[in-house]
Each structure stands twice: as C-alpha cells, then as structure tokens.
Design an enzyme around this catalytic site. Structure first.
Site, short mmCIF file in Angstrom:
data_model
loop_
_atom_site.label_atom_id
_atom_site.label_comp_id
_atom_site.label_asym_id
_atom_site.label_seq_id
_atom_site.Cartn_x
_atom_site.Cartn_y
_atom_site.Cartn_z
CG ASN A 239 -0.18 -0.08 2.51
OD1 ASN A 239 0.55 0.84 2.86
ND2 ASN A 239 -0.32 -1.19 3.23
CG ASP B 149 -6.76 -6.07 13.80
OD1 ASP B 149 -5.92 -5.43 14.46
OD2 ASP B 149 -7.71 -5.52 13.21
O1 C5P Z 1 -8.63 -1.96 10.47
P1 C5P Z 1 -7.71 -0.89 10.05
O2 C5P Z 1 -6.60 -1.37 9.16
O3 C5P Z 1 -8.34 0.35 9.51
O4 C5P Z 1 -7.04 -0.42 11.43
C1 C5P Z 1 -6.00 0.42 11.48
C2 C5P Z 1 -5.23 0.21 12.76
O5 C5P Z 1 -5.09 -1.17 13.07
C3 C5P Z 1 -3.83 0.74 12.66
O6 C5P Z 1 -3.44 1.17 13.95
C4 C5P Z 1 -3.04 -0.48 12.21
O7 C5P Z 1 -1.68 -0.39 12.57
C5 C5P Z 1 -3.74 -1.59 12.95
N1 C5P Z 1 -3.78 -2.88 12.25
C6 C5P Z 1 -3.09 -3.95 12.75
N2 C5P Z 1 -3.15 -5.17 12.14
C7 C5P Z 1 -3.89 -5.34 11.03
C8 C5P Z 1 -4.63 -4.25 10.50
C9 C5P Z 1 -4.53 -3.05 11.12
O8 C5P Z 1 -2.39 -3.80 13.76
N3 C5P Z 1 -3.95 -6.53 10.45
#
Ligand code: C5P
Length: 398
Positions: free
Chosen positions: A208, A305
């Site tokens: 990304n 996550d």
């Molecule tokens: O769900 P989303 O990607 O929008 O969430 C963003 C937050 O979650 C950020 O703080 C990112 O570092 C964290 N994140 C994570 N692991 C993932 C996806 C997102 O720690 N697989």
C-alpha cells in the site's frame, strides 16, 4: 529539566553555527551549564566572544593555548561534561571523528572524552549524500555516537534536501534523551510503522502507499522524550530514526511476531498500514505466463489484526494501546467504532482521500478519539503531530 547538567558544546565551522548561539541559550534556560569550544573555522561564522557571553563562561579555542591548559587541561575539559554536543557537526569534523584524528582542540576533546557524544550535522545536501560522508556516519553510528537531524529543507546555499541542522529545541530534546532525562525515561514503547508487503511469488508482492513517515516521526518523538523505543517497521520509504531498536519486517505475520517478541511494553503505537489480507496461494517460484491467456487466480486469507489482538491480550496488554485509522469517508464515525471494536485506548484518525495529500505527504490533520471524546487537531507537519502525541502519551503514562 537539565538542571546541574554540564554540556561541552563544540561548534563547527558552518553557516548553521549561528544557531549554536541560540542553542546555548536554550540549554541555559533549562538549567544546564554550557562550555563552548569553537573550531578555527567556526570563528569565521561566530565569535568566541558571543559564544562565551551567552554561555557565561570562557569559550575555548586552541589546543596549544597554554593559559587554557593551565586553567583546565584538555583531558579534564573533555571529561568534566555530562554530555558532549557537536553543533553544527560539519562533514570535516565528522570525518575526523570517524578516523580518530586529533589535530585541534575540538577533535582532541572528541577523542579524549569518556562521555556520550551527540552530533547535529549540517552541510550541503551533496556533501551529506556523498558516499564518503555516509561511510563516516555509519562508522559514527557503530561507535555509539548519537545523532540529532539533519532535517530536510531549504539550505543556506540555495539547494534543497537533507543537511539542515536540527533546530535548537530538537537538539535540546535529543540531549535530554541522551542524558536519560525525558518524561518517558524508563518506559518501553513499541511503534509499528510503514506498509507491509505480502508476497504473490518471490518477486511480486501486494503493498500500500504508506511511506512510514508518521510512524518514524512518532518513534523519534518518543525517543526524544526518553523512551526506549522498539520500532517494528515494514518496508518504508523513509529511513528509520537513530537511537531506537529497529526491527525490520515485511509481512503482517512477521510484524505480529516482532510485536509479541518486543513485549512487555508500557505503550504500543500501531501506526503501520498493515495489509488486511495476504495471498494464501503465494507461489514458491516466479509465476509465468503460460500463453493460454488465462490469468492466475489469487486466493486471499485474512491477516492477523495485531492491534486488536494486543488490545485484548489479557496477560501482556500494554497500559496504553494507540491505533491509527486511515479513512476516506465518515472519519469520526468509523474511528469511534474502530476504537471500540479493536479494544484500543485511543485512535488517531485521519482522512486519506488523495485530495488531502496526507498519504505520503509531510503534513497530517488528525482527530484523536479516546474513551471520553474526540479532539480535532489542526493540519500540522507530521513531526509536530508526533511531538503532540508523544507528549500526550507521556502524560497518560505518568
Ligand atoms: O482496520 P484498520 O486497518 O483500519 O485499522 C488500522 C489500525 O489497526 C492501525 O493502527 C493499524 O496499525 C492496525 N492494524 C493492525 N493489524 C492489522 C490491520 C490493522 O495492527 N492486520
């Protein structure tokens, strides 16, 4: 904040030397005693009289100044300080340091000292980027020399790029951190940063547009407040800061493991743009066109996550867990829901629609969502957003 600390300030010969005079004032305002030493070239830019007057003490100049030797030998001068600061550190002075030359008072003091040395480089961008300078910098890093800056920006010579001396207050913050005096001293903070790369085959990957700029600025700001920082970074386009423990990773799963291994921590700031999915059927060898016109089908699996699992970790949850939310619409609504869903304490939300220029840019406009409400911050340089957030983290952990 620097009460009773003694700083030996070596002023090198560059146009940024004028900022060294302000630096003396900033150190003294915070209670530090400053002993200035000017190289011969520095005297072309600022005078020993101004440096000495601002420091309220004698400014030292020459190695063979016998009066000085009678008052205080150069060995003693180099040891009586708590910290040695070199600002501006010219390419020449750093080359001498890297080689161990001692042909004037400044370089002799730097060779004789038993204290930590913090350098604030300042030079033309070409000189900074020259392989010889970069070689010297790598040696100085390996020798444990600490760095403040250089910053990127307009230069006195009319060019643009890295090589501008760090601002006096940034050098003060770095000096405080070097002396272990910031409000986050003794605290361990994990910062994740950058994108992740999820392989398709050995040569292709899904990624990304995250540059890692905000995460890097945060790690720097937390370090400057005295925190021990573990910086877990995907393949970012900006270099990691010095003075932090860098753990380079590529994939989300590697990032998760690196975060686990870094625990326990007092706080975790997850600024990485982690890929939500990885390619489940990634190929072990390079995928080839087979002439049939049929494109390969990629199957995706959901990545762990990291933020959510850390926030819900019963045994090892850091006291403060901060997540980021990059959104393109309804920023506040999504961020508020995300905070609850992920179980973190704060969400730093920002609008990453291309028109904002935030993703990959130097500025950020964030909303800080906590359990008690939301705060809109003005559009600020990412460094400033980082400093404000680091200060809030220090307050929350106090
Ligand atoms: O769900 P989303 O990607 O929008 O969430 C963003 C937050 O979650 C950020 O703080 C990112 O570092 C964290 N994140 C994570 N692991 C993932 C996806 C997102 O720690 N697989």
């Amino acid at each position: 904040m620097l009460a009773a600390k003694r700083i030996l300030l070596i002023i090198g010969g560059g146009i940024a030397a004028y900022k060294a005079l302000d630096l003396i004032r900033r150190f003294r305002e915070r209670g530090a005693a400053v002993v200035p030493v000017l190289t011969r070239a520095a005297e072309e830019f600022v005078t020993p009289l101004s440096a000495g007057a601002l420091a309220g003490t004698k400014a030292y100049r020459h190695l063979f100044d016998l009066t000085d030797e009678a008052e205080m030998g150069h060995i003693e001068l180099s040891r009586s300080a708590d910290l040695v600061v070199v600002a501006p550190a010219t390419a020449d002075l750093m080359a001498k340091m890297a080689t161990g030359l001692a042909d004037d008072l400044a370089s002799t003091l730097l060779l004789a000292t038993d204290k930590r040395v913090l350098v604030a480089p300042a030079m033309n961008v070409r000189m900074w980027l020259h392989p010889a300078t970069q070689r010297n910098i790598a040696k100085l890093h390996a020798d444990g020399i600490l760095f403040a800056g250089p910053n990127e920006g307009d230069m006195a010579c009319g060019e643009y790029g890295p090589g501008r001396m760090a601002e006096p207050l940034e050098i003060v913050a770095a000096a405080q951190a070097a002396l272990g005096l910031g409000p986050l001293r003794g605290r361990h903070v994990i910062v994740t940063s950058g994108p992740t790369h999820e392989p398709i085959d050995p040569v292709r990957y899904i990624a990304n547009r995250s540059s890692g700029a905000q995460g890097t600025a945060l790690a720097t700001a937390l370090r400057d407040l005295g925190a021990r920082v573990t910086f877990v970074t995907g393949p970012a386009s900006v270099p990691p800061p010095s003075g932090v423990h860098v753990v380079p990773v590529e994939t989300a799963r590697q990032m998760e493991e690196a975060v686990r291994e870094a625990l326990p921590a007092d706080a975790a700031v997850m600024a990485a743009a982690v890929a939500d999915w990885r390619v489940e059927n990634a190929s072990a060898s390079k995928m080839k066109k087979d002439g049939s016109g049929k494109a390969p089908a990629l199957a995706f699996a959901e990545n762990p996550d990291i933020l959510a699992s850390l926030s819900k970790d019963k045994e090892n949850r850091p006291k403060l867990v901060v997540g980021f939310a990059a959104e393109t619409d309804d920023v506040l609504t999504h961020a508020t829901a995300k905070r609850v869903r992920k179980g973190c304490d704060w969400i730093v939300a920002n609008d990453v629609r291309p028109a904002t220029g935030i993703m990959g840019g130097t500025e950020n406009a964030v909303t800080l969502v906590t359990a008690t409400g939301a705060e809109d911050w003005p559009r600020l340089p990412k460094d400033e957003v980082a400093r404000r957030l680091a200060a809030k983290i220090a307050e929350a952990l106090a």
